[in-house]
Scaffold this active site. Structure first.
Site, short mmCIF file in Angstrom:
data_model
loop_
_atom_site.label_atom_id
_atom_site.label_comp_id
_atom_site.label_asym_id
_atom_site.label_seq_id
_atom_site.Cartn_x
_atom_site.Cartn_y
_atom_site.Cartn_z
CB ALA A 64 19.69 102.39 35.44
N GLY A 107 14.95 103.07 33.69
CA GLY A 107 14.87 101.68 34.14
C GLY A 107 13.71 101.43 35.10
CD GLU A 110 14.13 100.46 30.13
OE1 GLU A 110 14.95 100.69 31.04
OE2 GLU A 110 14.44 100.39 28.93
CD GLU A 130 16.28 105.80 29.80
OE1 GLU A 130 15.40 106.63 29.49
OE2 GLU A 130 16.02 104.69 30.29
N1 CO8 Z 1 20.58 107.35 39.72
C1 CO8 Z 1 21.30 107.72 40.81
N2 CO8 Z 1 20.87 108.64 41.72
C2 CO8 Z 1 19.66 109.19 41.51
C3 CO8 Z 1 18.86 108.86 40.40
C4 CO8 Z 1 19.37 107.89 39.47
N3 CO8 Z 1 18.67 107.48 38.40
N4 CO8 Z 1 17.73 109.58 40.46
C5 CO8 Z 1 17.80 110.32 41.56
N5 CO8 Z 1 18.96 110.10 42.20
C6 CO8 Z 1 19.43 110.72 43.45
C7 CO8 Z 1 19.88 112.15 43.25
O1 CO8 Z 1 21.20 112.19 42.75
C8 CO8 Z 1 19.75 112.70 44.66
O2 CO8 Z 1 20.85 112.26 45.40
P1 CO8 Z 1 21.58 113.33 46.43
O3 CO8 Z 1 20.52 113.64 47.46
O4 CO8 Z 1 22.73 112.54 46.96
O5 CO8 Z 1 21.94 114.50 45.59
C9 CO8 Z 1 18.53 111.96 45.20
O6 CO8 Z 1 18.35 110.82 44.36
C10 CO8 Z 1 17.27 112.78 45.16
O7 CO8 Z 1 17.10 113.25 43.84
P2 CO8 Z 1 16.89 114.80 43.47
O8 CO8 Z 1 17.48 115.67 44.52
O9 CO8 Z 1 17.38 114.98 42.06
O10 CO8 Z 1 15.30 114.87 43.54
P3 CO8 Z 1 14.34 115.87 42.73
O11 CO8 Z 1 12.99 115.66 43.31
O12 CO8 Z 1 14.91 117.23 42.68
O13 CO8 Z 1 14.38 115.31 41.21
C11 CO8 Z 1 14.26 113.59 39.51
C12 CO8 Z 1 13.85 114.05 40.93
C13 CO8 Z 1 13.66 114.55 38.46
C14 CO8 Z 1 13.74 112.18 39.31
C15 CO8 Z 1 15.81 113.63 39.39
O14 CO8 Z 1 16.37 112.96 40.52
C16 CO8 Z 1 16.34 112.97 38.16
O15 CO8 Z 1 16.31 113.55 37.08
N6 CO8 Z 1 16.87 111.72 38.30
C17 CO8 Z 1 17.45 110.98 37.20
C18 CO8 Z 1 16.37 110.39 36.32
C19 CO8 Z 1 17.00 109.67 35.15
O16 CO8 Z 1 17.71 110.23 34.34
N7 CO8 Z 1 16.70 108.36 35.01
C20 CO8 Z 1 17.21 107.53 33.95
C21 CO8 Z 1 18.48 106.88 34.37
S1 CO8 Z 1 19.26 106.00 33.04
C22 CO8 Z 1 18.37 104.55 32.93
O17 CO8 Z 1 17.44 104.32 33.65
C23 CO8 Z 1 18.85 103.57 31.88
C24 CO8 Z 1 18.03 102.29 31.97
C25 CO8 Z 1 18.79 101.14 31.37
C26 CO8 Z 1 18.54 99.85 32.15
C27 CO8 Z 1 19.40 99.72 33.36
C28 CO8 Z 1 20.04 98.39 33.56
C29 CO8 Z 1 20.99 98.29 34.71
#
Ligand code: CO8
Length: 256
Positions: A64, A107, A110, A130
């Site tokens: 998400a 998400g 999911e 999460e």
């Molecule tokens: N949300 C927003 N932005 C994101 C997300 C995310 N989930 N994932 C990546 N991005 C963005 C980064 O902020 C980055 O943006 P910018 O270039 O502006 O800094 C861009 O995508 C590229 O990402 P990275 O530079 O971090 O890329 P890496 O290859 O270094 O890392 C990862 C990749 C490991 C996937 C890393 O981006 C990461 O940890 N992302 C977050 C993953 C996460 O925590 N996901 C769970 C989110 S919570 C959730 O899903 C709850 C679900 C509930 C249901 C939702 C209903 C609406």
């Protein structure tokens, strides 16, 4: 007009491409609305028999959209009711295949789990991170994963928030086909075309009965199966299938 997905068809396969690459296809609410509306549109379109949801080489979806959630409050979530739209995916009758390359986190995982089948790359990265954000899965992750792996394995993955190797997901039956990343789309399309040749009414009756098995008692499930079995005999495809068998020729199913 969609801002975050692209939708198109190839023969009778309806394809949804998640298209927010700058944030690894992070799912904001508008994007989830677009995905579900498109699934419903394909579901009502007689020219479509099977649907595919795919991302890009780097990510199916990295979860998400954290930016969108960061200022959420219990009451804002209660009022927005963000999961109601997810529940509509369970009402889709046609087969949905998720094509997973790269990250399928939170998400994003999911969303894949809401699909009927998953074709994944050997180096795909599944997981529920999460917990590291101080929250937990909210779009069915705890339920889907526990039903697939049992509570101990599910707790281990969701508590630790560590990546789940695609091979483990495959071993637990979460992933149907595991192939080299450059072959994932090809394999998913092959599967989709194979399904598209099957009788569509049988496919939807089977989908309902199999998903019901997850929640119903054995007897209730068998009763539902029986009713669906009887309904199949109302179709032209039942006549065609059985006639083709007696005439020793391949059947042509028309979805009627
Ligand atoms: N949300 C927003 N932005 C994101 C997300 C995310 N989930 N994932 C990546 N991005 C963005 C980064 O902020 C980055 O943006 P910018 O270039 O502006 O800094 C861009 O995508 C590229 O990402 P990275 O530079 O971090 O890329 P890496 O290859 O270094 O890392 C990862 C990749 C490991 C996937 C890393 O981006 C990461 O940890 N992302 C977050 C993953 C996460 O925590 N996901 C769970 C989110 S919570 C959730 O899903 C709850 C679900 C509930 C249901 C939702 C209903 C609406």
């Amino acid at each position: 007009m969609s801002n975050y997905i692209r939708a198109f068809s190839q023969d009778d396969i309806g394809i949804i491409q998640l298209d927010r690459p700058e944030v690894l296809n992070a799912l904001n609410r508008e994007m989830v609305d677009e995905i579900v509306a498109q699934l419903e549109s394909f579901d009502q379109n007689n020219a479509i028999r099977v649907m595919i949801i795919k991302g890009n080489e780097k990510a199916f979806a990295a979860g998400a959209d954290i930016e969108e959630m960061v200022h959420s409050t219990p009451l804002s979530l209660e009022m927005v009711n963000p999961f109601a739209v997810w529940d509509r995916i369970s009402l889709i009758k046609k087969p949905i295949i998720a094509v997973v390359n790269g990250f399928a986190l939170g998400g994003g995982f999911e969303l894949a789990l809401h699909c009927d089948l998953i074709v994944a790359a050997e180096d795909a990265k599944f997981g529920f991170p999460e917990v590291k954000l101080g929250v937990m899965p909210g779009a069915g992750g705890t339920q889907f994963l526990t039903k697939a792996m049992g509570p101990r394995k599910a707790l281990e993955f969701i508590w630790l928030g560590e990546p789940m190797p695609a091979k483990i997901a495959y071993q637990f039956g979460i992933v149907n086909r595991l192939v080299a990343s450059e072959l994932v789309e090809e394999e998913a399309m092959r599967l989709a075309y194979q399904l598209a040749l099957q009788p569509p009414i049988s496919l939807r009756l089977i989908k309902e009965a199999v998903h019901a098995a997850v929640d119903l008692s054995l007897q209730d499930g068998k009763n539902l199966e029986r009713k669906n079995f009887y309904i199949a005999f109302a179709s032209e495809d039942q006549k065609e299938g059985m006639q083709a068998f007696t005439e020793k020729r391949p059947p042509t199913f028309r979805g009627m």
